[in-house]
Motif scaffolding. Structure first.
Motif, PDB file in Angstrom:
ATOM      1  N   ARG A   1      20.795  10.709  14.672  1.00  0.00           N
ATOM      2  CA  ARG A   1      22.114  10.080  14.731  1.00  0.00           C
ATOM      3  C   ARG A   1      23.172  10.910  14.009  1.00  0.00           C
ATOM      4  O   ARG A   1      24.299  11.066  14.481  1.00  0.00           O
ATOM      5  CB  ARG A   1      22.059   8.680  14.107  1.00  0.00           C
TER       6      ARG A   1
ATOM      7  N   GLU B   1      17.297   5.655  15.249  1.00  0.00           N
ATOM      8  CA  GLU B   1      17.195   7.109  15.338  1.00  0.00           C
ATOM      9  C   GLU B   1      15.795   7.574  14.915  1.00  0.00           C
ATOM     10  O   GLU B   1      15.017   6.812  14.341  1.00  0.00           O
ATOM     11  CB  GLU B   1      18.240   7.771  14.443  1.00  0.00           C
TER      12      GLU B   1
ATOM     13  N   ILE C   1      22.548   3.987  18.920  1.00  0.00           N
ATOM     14  CA  ILE C   1      21.568   4.617  18.039  1.00  0.00           C
ATOM     15  C   ILE C   1      21.830   4.095  16.626  1.00  0.00           C
ATOM     16  O   ILE C   1      22.848   4.406  16.020  1.00  0.00           O
ATOM     17  CB  ILE C   1      21.681   6.152  18.078  1.00  0.00           C
TER      18      ILE C   1
END
Length: 421
Positions: free
Chosen positions: A95, A37, A126
């Motif tokens: 995320r 992320e 992610i």
């Protein structure tokens, strides 16, 4: 997205038709990538053209090659780089914002090869980074205890919240400040840690009417992040009766279109004492950040009302832990489960993912001329859709998979031009 049609001689058309039939049977491929992320816009995700074995266009021709990426849902998180053909991030991805309370965050998109009438599903995991510290909803907590409280008694404390996942999430609690108290941490069946304040030594109001403590939460990141909350314990005179809820569990079902401000359920607790020891106040001891923005508990009446519109697609159920506490610090707890029921508040959405601009007059029946994607965000029967073509047209719809439909010719046409926006 549209790709200009080309004119073929009869032999080329027959060859193309055979290739398309074979390709449709194997076109439903899938790729899986992983990316952390918070990566900057344009970060590399994967070489989808290479990984799928697609023909590599010239670097300057990607914008006109008929190859494109469509994200699942309304947000475009990924894009195809025009020069390299790499799948890259279209924006910075958070995320925690996308996948609250979900252990594995997976985004999906599709690679559309328009000229070949193919699409490939792509999953991107992610992964989490330790970009959040544990935090408490409040910076200071007030606890009250009777001086006759028996050592070993336990009192639930507010839990810290860390939106990170895996080893970066909340790991441990520490308590400091006073020999009269210690800390116990209970693990719930779901894996959550629930801190409890334990009275280690008998209290004496005449010796000390107040005790100052500090509760620290630490995550498992490297380096670790921490969050703290101050606890002020007030020692009170004796209190004989404990508040008792009328029931241990409250369950209520409400439709998602219930008006804002409506009272959904009222919890009640009684205390046989008089005065401040019999005056019960209600508070929420455990609630998710999302639910705290949706529901409000009246501390005097115990009624739980709606702060904002419910959305079944955004949340099916919410669980709250409510505490009733009297003026002497004695308390009882109850659980409240609010279940949201679905209403038919979403219309089906139709999008043309790929289409031919032109079709030959002698194209055989079953020639694919368009690829449609149809979805309805409602659930159950409210989310079921049926597709049909209006008017007397020489086409029909074929259902495929993943909510995709093909528009194909139903008979030989004398000359049909089809333009789809």
């Amino acid at each position: 997205m549209c790709t200009a049609g080309r004119r073929w001689d009869r032999r080329q058309r027959v060859l193309l038709w055979g290739v398309l039939l074979a390709a449709w049977e194997a076109a439903w491929g899938q790729l899986r990538y992983s990316v952390p992320e918070e990566m900057p816009k344009g970060s590399f995700v994967g070489d989808v053209v290479k990984d799928l074995g697609l023909q590599q266009p010239q670097p300057s021709a990607f914008s006109d090659s008929g190859v494109g990426v469509v994200s699942e849902g309304r947000m475009q998180y990924f894009a195809l780089h025009e020069k390299t053909g790499h799948l890259v991030t279209a924006e910075r991805i958070d995320r925690e914002q996308l996948c609250e309370s979900v252990q594995q965050c997976v985004l999906r998109c599709e690679l559309i090869v328009e000229g070949e009438m193919k699409f490939y599903e792509i999953e991107v995991v992610i992964t989490d980074i330790n970009d959040n510290a544990p935090s408490f909803k409040e910076t200071e907590l007030e606890e009250t205890m009777s001086e006759t409280t028996v050592p070993g008694s336990r009192f639930p404390l507010a839990e810290a919240r860390d939106p990170d996942a895996g080893p970066n999430s909340l790991l441990s609690y520490e308590l400091s400040g006073d020999e009269h108290f210690s800390l116990a941490v209970q693990a719930s069946p779901g894996g959550d840690q629930r801190p409890e304040l334990v009275l280690a030594k008998a209290l004496d109001r005449e010796e000390s009417a107040f005790h100052e403590l500090v509760l620290k939460a630490r995550d498992g990141g490297d380096p670790a992040r921490t969050g703290t909350v101050r606890i002020r314990v007030t020692v009170l005179d004796a209190n004989d009766n404990v508040p008792v809820f009328s029931q241990a569990d409250y369950t209520v079902r409400v439709p998602e279109n219930v008006p804002v401000g409506s009272t959904l359920v009222t919890v009640t607790a009684s205390d046989a004492d008089e005065g401040q020891y019999g005056h019960v106040k209600y508070s929420v001891k455990k609630i998710t950040e999302k639910a705290s923005q949706i529901f409000r508990l009246d501390s005097e009446t115990g009624s739980i009302s709606l702060l904002r519109t419910l959305d079944f697609e955004g949340g099916v159920s919410y669980e709250l832990e409510v505490q009733a506490r009297d003026g002497g610090g004695l308390f009882d707890t109850a659980k409240v489960l609010i279940t949201v029921t679905d209403t038919n508040d979403n219309v089906p959405e139709i999008s043309v993912r790929s289409a031919l601009n032109e079709i030959s007059e002698d194209a055989p029946p079953g020639t694919v001329v368009a690829l449609l994607h149809v979805q309805d965000r409602d659930s159950g029967t409210n989310g079921e859709v049926r597709c049909s073509l209006n008017g007397n047209v020489p086409f029909r719809i074929q259902s495929t998979q993943s909510s995709y439909y093909r528009v194909v010719t139903s008979m030989s046409t004398s000359r049909v031009l089809m333009h789809l926006a």
